[in-house]
Write a protein that holds these residues in place. Structure first.
Motif, PDB file in Angstrom:
ATOM      1  N   ILE A   1       8.473  16.918  -0.541  1.00  0.00           N
ATOM      2  CA  ILE A   1       6.726  16.568   0.257  1.00  0.00           C
ATOM      3  C   ILE A   1       5.434  16.986  -0.740  1.00  0.00           C
ATOM      4  O   ILE A   1       5.089  16.426  -0.620  1.00  0.00           O
ATOM      5  N   TYR A   2       6.033  18.084  -1.737  1.00  0.00           N
ATOM      6  CA  TYR A   2       5.056  18.259  -2.804  1.00  0.00           C
ATOM      7  C   TYR A   2       4.767  16.968  -4.195  1.00  0.00           C
ATOM      8  O   TYR A   2       4.102  16.813  -3.831  1.00  0.00           O
ATOM      9  N   LEU A   3       6.148  16.758  -3.870  1.00  0.00           N
ATOM     10  CA  LEU A   3       5.878  15.088  -4.720  1.00  0.00           C
ATOM     11  C   LEU A   3       4.985  14.015  -4.232  1.00  0.00           C
ATOM     12  O   LEU A   3       4.004  13.230  -4.822  1.00  0.00           O
TER      13      LEU A   3
ATOM     14  N   ARG B   1       5.568   9.258  -8.796  1.00  0.00           N
ATOM     15  CA  ARG B   1       6.607   8.002  -7.458  1.00  0.00           C
ATOM     16  C   ARG B   1       7.535   8.603  -7.859  1.00  0.00           C
ATOM     17  O   ARG B   1       8.871   8.396  -7.114  1.00  0.00           O
ATOM     18  N   ARG B   2       8.389   7.882  -9.139  1.00  0.00           N
ATOM     19  CA  ARG B   2       9.410   7.314  -9.569  1.00  0.00           C
ATOM     20  C   ARG B   2      10.314   8.964  -9.623  1.00  0.00           C
ATOM     21  O   ARG B   2      11.137   9.174  -9.189  1.00  0.00           O
TER      22      ARG B   2
ATOM     23  N   GLU C   1      10.006  11.518  -7.185  1.00  0.00           N
ATOM     24  CA  GLU C   1       9.956  11.612  -5.763  1.00  0.00           C
ATOM     25  C   GLU C   1      11.228  10.638  -5.132  1.00  0.00           C
ATOM     26  O   GLU C   1      12.189  11.309  -4.902  1.00  0.00           O
ATOM     27  N   ARG C   2      11.378   9.647  -5.887  1.00  0.00           N
ATOM     28  CA  ARG C   2      12.678   8.542  -5.880  1.00  0.00           C
ATOM     29  C   ARG C   2      13.368   9.236  -6.566  1.00  0.00           C
ATOM     30  O   ARG C   2      14.791   9.423  -5.561  1.00  0.00           O
ATOM     31  N   THR C   3      14.176   9.835  -7.664  1.00  0.00           N
ATOM     32  CA  THR C   3      14.630  10.642  -8.420  1.00  0.00           C
ATOM     33  C   THR C   3      15.321  11.542  -7.627  1.00  0.00           C
ATOM     34  O   THR C   3      16.600  12.149  -7.157  1.00  0.00           O
ATOM     35  N   VAL C   4      14.897  12.474  -6.901  1.00  0.00           N
ATOM     36  CA  VAL C   4      14.604  13.604  -6.192  1.00  0.00           C
ATOM     37  C   VAL C   4      14.915  13.330  -4.935  1.00  0.00           C
ATOM     38  O   VAL C   4      16.506  14.089  -4.318  1.00  0.00           O
TER      39      VAL C   4
ATOM     40  N   HIS D   1      -3.700   6.679 -12.855  1.00  0.00           N
ATOM     41  CA  HIS D   1      -2.404   5.725 -11.886  1.00  0.00           C
ATOM     42  C   HIS D   1      -1.310   5.809 -12.464  1.00  0.00           C
ATOM     43  O   HIS D   1      -0.295   5.336 -12.398  1.00  0.00           O
ATOM     44  N   ILE D   2      -1.369   5.793 -14.598  1.00  0.00           N
ATOM     45  CA  ILE D   2       0.377   6.252 -14.706  1.00  0.00           C
ATOM     46  C   ILE D   2       1.427   7.525 -14.178  1.00  0.00           C
ATOM     47  O   ILE D   2       2.138   6.894 -14.185  1.00  0.00           O
ATOM     48  N   THR D   3       0.381   8.291 -14.267  1.00  0.00           N
ATOM     49  CA  THR D   3       0.538   9.290 -13.652  1.00  0.00           C
ATOM     50  C   THR D   3       1.655   9.346 -12.825  1.00  0.00           C
ATOM     51  O   THR D   3       2.179  10.023 -11.529  1.00  0.00           O
TER      52      THR D   3
END
Length: 182
Positions: free
Chosen positions: A151-153, A130-131, A133-136, A123-125
């Protein structure tokens, strides 16, 4: 190969291709978060989990190094050869999700993270993913980013959620459903 170069001592680093940018540049944050994600994947892989999951996680770590290379390269630089992320990489994750999901009870609500240390690591991973993904995604609003990276993230975070559920089942830990107080 020398580990320290001293070229970053003033808060700048080089992208593949040589362009110097601040270490806090959004592109550096993007591939730095992917690197952090890769380290957390390694932490999950080091747990007592099924060999099939370990094999899948090694494949994912390889793809994350590919993603880091893509993100560390200037978008318009055609002189640097960068490994490829391809559609079948996303399909691979989807197939792994489907295989695990077929072994799990249907989910009817959100699940509280926890129940076993390895489940918690998943869950931490997932949250780090998600972070990333948001940054990218934020980077993609400023510069060109291969859409397969996002998409991969996105798919990887789904994989990590299902992996957490599968490991919970394998370890015999109880999933606790979130019940909203209304």
């Amino acid at each position: 190969m020398k580990i320290y170069t001293k070229t970053g001592d003033k808060g700048q680093t080089s992208l593949f291709g040589g362009t110097r940018v601040a270490k806090h540049h959004i592109r550096i944050a993007a591939y730095g978060t992917v690197d952090e994600l890769n380290s957390y994947i390694g932490l999950i892989r080091d747990q007592e989990i099924a060999q099939e999951s370990i094999k899948t996680l090694l494949e994912i770590q390889d793809r994350l190094f590919t993603m880091g290379s893509i993100l560390a390269t200037e978008p318009k630089n055609n002189k640097v050869k960068v490994p490829l992320l391809i559609n079948s990489d996303v399909t691979f994750l989807e197939n792994e999700i489907d295989k695990m999901n077929a072994q799990l009870p249907e989910i009817k609500s959100f699940v509280l993270p926890g129940g076993h240390p390895t489940v918690s690591f998943c869950h931490i991973t997932r949250c780090v993913c998600r972070r990333a993904e948001r940054t990218v995604s934020q980077l993609s609003e400023l510069e060109t980013v291969d859409e397969l990276v996002i998409i991969y993230l996105n798919r990887l975070s789904d994989y990590l959620f299902v992996l957490a559920r599968k490991i919970a089942k394998d370890k015999g830990s109880k999933e606790i459903s979130w019940k909203a107080r209304m």
